[in-house]
Design a protein around this motif. Structure first.
Motif, PDB file in Angstrom:
ATOM      1  N   TRP A  79       0.804  -1.215   0.000  1.00  0.00           N
ATOM      2  CA  TRP A  79       0.000   0.000   0.000  1.00  0.00           C
ATOM      3  C   TRP A  79       0.837   1.265   0.000  1.00  0.00           C
ATOM      4  O   TRP A  79       0.485   2.241  -0.668  1.00  0.00           O
ATOM      5  CB  TRP A  79      -0.933   0.009   1.220  1.00  0.00           C
ATOM      6  N   LEU A  80       1.946   1.260   0.718  1.00  0.00           N
ATOM      7  CA  LEU A  80       2.722   2.494   0.840  1.00  0.00           C
ATOM      8  C   LEU A  80       3.299   2.951  -0.504  1.00  0.00           C
ATOM      9  O   LEU A  80       3.089   4.108  -0.900  1.00  0.00           O
ATOM     10  CB  LEU A  80       3.829   2.324   1.883  1.00  0.00           C
ATOM     11  N   PRO A  81       3.991   2.092  -1.255  1.00  0.00           N
ATOM     12  CA  PRO A  81       4.480   2.579  -2.563  1.00  0.00           C
ATOM     13  C   PRO A  81       3.348   2.906  -3.533  1.00  0.00           C
ATOM     14  O   PRO A  81       3.463   3.851  -4.329  1.00  0.00           O
ATOM     15  CB  PRO A  81       5.346   1.420  -3.080  1.00  0.00           C
ATOM     16  N   ALA A  82       2.243   2.150  -3.461  1.00  0.00           N
ATOM     17  CA  ALA A  82       1.123   2.423  -4.365  1.00  0.00           C
ATOM     18  C   ALA A  82       0.518   3.789  -4.080  1.00  0.00           C
ATOM     19  O   ALA A  82       0.275   4.589  -5.006  1.00  0.00           O
ATOM     20  CB  ALA A  82       0.067   1.329  -4.232  1.00  0.00           C
ATOM     21  N   PHE A  83       0.263   4.081  -2.817  1.00  0.00           N
ATOM     22  CA  PHE A  83      -0.343   5.367  -2.492  1.00  0.00           C
ATOM     23  C   PHE A  83       0.655   6.514  -2.615  1.00  0.00           C
ATOM     24  O   PHE A  83       0.246   7.657  -2.864  1.00  0.00           O
ATOM     25  CB  PHE A  83      -0.964   5.331  -1.093  1.00  0.00           C
ATOM     26  N   ARG A  84       1.931   6.244  -2.449  1.00  0.00           N
ATOM     27  CA  ARG A  84       2.912   7.311  -2.706  1.00  0.00           C
ATOM     28  C   ARG A  84       2.851   7.751  -4.161  1.00  0.00           C
ATOM     29  O   ARG A  84       2.953   8.948  -4.459  1.00  0.00           O
ATOM     30  CB  ARG A  84       4.313   6.830  -2.338  1.00  0.00           C
ATOM     31  N   ASP A  85       2.675   6.794  -5.067  1.00  0.00           N
ATOM     32  CA  ASP A  85       2.498   7.160  -6.474  1.00  0.00           C
ATOM     33  C   ASP A  85       1.210   7.953  -6.677  1.00  0.00           C
ATOM     34  O   ASP A  85       1.180   8.936  -7.425  1.00  0.00           O
ATOM     35  CB  ASP A  85       2.476   5.908  -7.353  1.00  0.00           C
ATOM     36  N   THR A  86       0.124   7.517  -6.020  1.00  0.00           N
ATOM     37  CA  THR A  86      -1.162   8.187  -6.201  1.00  0.00           C
ATOM     38  C   THR A  86      -1.089   9.634  -5.729  1.00  0.00           C
ATOM     39  O   THR A  86      -1.497  10.552  -6.457  1.00  0.00           O
ATOM     40  CB  THR A  86      -2.273   7.445  -5.446  1.00  0.00           C
ATOM     41  N   VAL A  87      -0.585   9.851  -4.513  1.00  0.00           N
ATOM     42  CA  VAL A  87      -0.578  11.223  -3.997  1.00  0.00           C
ATOM     43  C   VAL A  87       0.465  12.083  -4.699  1.00  0.00           C
ATOM     44  O   VAL A  87       0.366  13.316  -4.679  1.00  0.00           O
ATOM     45  CB  VAL A  87      -0.373  11.249  -2.462  1.00  0.00           C
ATOM     46  N   ALA A  88       1.452  11.451  -5.347  1.00  0.00           N
ATOM     47  CA  ALA A  88       2.412  12.204  -6.154  1.00  0.00           C
ATOM     48  C   ALA A  88       1.889  12.437  -7.565  1.00  0.00           C
ATOM     49  O   ALA A  88       2.594  13.029  -8.394  1.00  0.00           O
ATOM     50  CB  ALA A  88       3.749  11.479  -6.210  1.00  0.00           C
ATOM     51  N   LEU A  89       0.679  11.968  -7.852  1.00  0.00           N
ATOM     52  CA  LEU A  89       0.021  12.143  -9.142  1.00  0.00           C
ATOM     53  C   LEU A  89       0.815  11.496 -10.272  1.00  0.00           C
ATOM     54  O   LEU A  89       0.957  12.045 -11.373  1.00  0.00           O
ATOM     55  CB  LEU A  89      -0.224  13.632  -9.425  1.00  0.00           C
ATOM     56  N   ARG A  90       1.334  10.294  -9.993  1.00  0.00           N
ATOM     57  CA  ARG A  90       2.009   9.497 -11.021  1.00  0.00           C
ATOM     58  C   ARG A  90       1.029   8.447 -11.533  1.00  0.00           C
ATOM     59  O   ARG A  90       0.729   7.478 -10.831  1.00  0.00           O
ATOM     60  CB  ARG A  90       3.279   8.850 -10.461  1.00  0.00           C
ATOM     61  N   TYR A  91       0.523   8.645 -12.719  1.00  0.00           N
ATOM     62  CA  TYR A  91      -0.486   7.755 -13.291  1.00  0.00           C
ATOM     63  C   TYR A  91       0.193   6.624 -14.050  1.00  0.00           C
ATOM     64  O   TYR A  91       1.139   6.853 -14.818  1.00  0.00           O
ATOM     65  CB  TYR A  91      -1.404   8.531 -14.233  1.00  0.00           C
TER      66      TYR A  91
END
Length: 294
Positions: A68-80
């Protein structure tokens, strides 16, 4: 202005879509709808969240956040993740949604905007979002009789096994072990409200906001939420909130999903909405809900 992402959460039918859209109206946030929803759409979109959701009200904590942590880090960094989304979802609707989110994420990064996660299914993990991702967390809580009435009008049911089947959740909140998964419909919805309210009240790092207070005075309430989220309360934001919260409803009043984000948001007179919030629930059932949630 803060650089922190924002999470708006609370149980479904507590006003999260409304609050999220009003915060995004200021122009400083990229709205991301329900990445933890186990139903597609709006969830199960690996372009937005590269992780497999297994439960409604997924519980995320330090002991299970390897994925979850790397996945949500991408999400909140707006990396699609364009490729992952294309491999998973191919319908015309999905492709339109891919273009919408992919371009919104890219534009948000280029213009320095932050992510706003509107996700009622993150409500039991709100502390993790605040602690591990640095989110400014706003949790809406609705008065229990109105909450249960809303679920009953829609024919929704609460399956308490969604909570009980998550061992780490029960470990961290042992009071959940007393839940009865065979409870009748009204009692189960009331139990979900009660345990969620208890967990939120005991979680540091989040702002718990009564839905009724926000609806009764939306301009004051949202000005305070803008301040909490580190957003500028501009004349433009004030005008947009005023138009969306004090004018006539943009729909018949019936619940419906709308837009590519699949939100339940619609324009409304928020004060007027309070007057009819308990419709459809008998006095006897309302009294029972009050007793079950006391």
């Amino acid at each position: 202005m803060s650089a922190a992402p924002v999470l708006v959460t609370g149980l479904p039918r507590s006003g999260t879509s409304w609050a999220g859209k009003m915060l995004a109206a200021g122009g400083g946030l990229v709205y991301v709808n329900e990445p933890l929803n186990p139903q597609h759409p709006p969830g199960r979109c690996p372009g937005v969240l590269a992780a497999e959701v297994t439960h409604r009200f997924q519980y995320i904590c330090d002991d299970n956040d390897e994925m979850w942590l790397p996945a949500f880090r991408d999400t909140v960094a707006l990396r699609y993740r364009w490729g992952a989304e294309l491999r998973a979802n191919h319908r015309p609707y999905d492709l339109a949604r891919l273009l919408r989110y992919g371009t919104a994420f890219a534009h948000g990064r280029l213009t320095g905007r932050r992510a706003l996660l509107d996700d009622p299914f993150a409500v039991l993990s709100a502390g993790w979002f605040a602690r591990r991702l640095g989110c400014r967390v706003i949790a809406l809580v609705r008065e229990p009789v109105s909450f249960v009435a809303s679920w009953r009008r829609l024919g929704w049911r609460a399956d308490l096994r969604d909570l009980l089947d998550q061992p780490l959740l029960v470990r961290d909140h042992p009071e959940l072990a007393a839940l009865d998964p065979s409870a009748d419909g009204l009692a189960a919805i009331a139990a979900l409200w009660r345990v969620t309210r208890t967990i939120l009240a005991g979680t540091p790092g989040i702002l718990v906001v009564p839905y009724e207070s926000l609806a009764a005075d939306p301009l004051t309430g949202f000005r305070d939420l803008y301040d909490h989220a580190g957003l500028p309360w501009t004349p433009s934001a004030a005008r947009r909130v005023h138009r969306a919260c004090t004018g006539p409803s943009s729909a018949s009043g019936a619940f419906r999903w709308s837009g590519l984000s699949r939100t339940a948001y619609r324009r409304m007179d928020s004060r007027q909405a309070l007057a009819t919030a308990t419709r459809g629930l008998s006095q006897e059932d309302a009294a029972r809900v009050r007793a079950l949630t006391a």
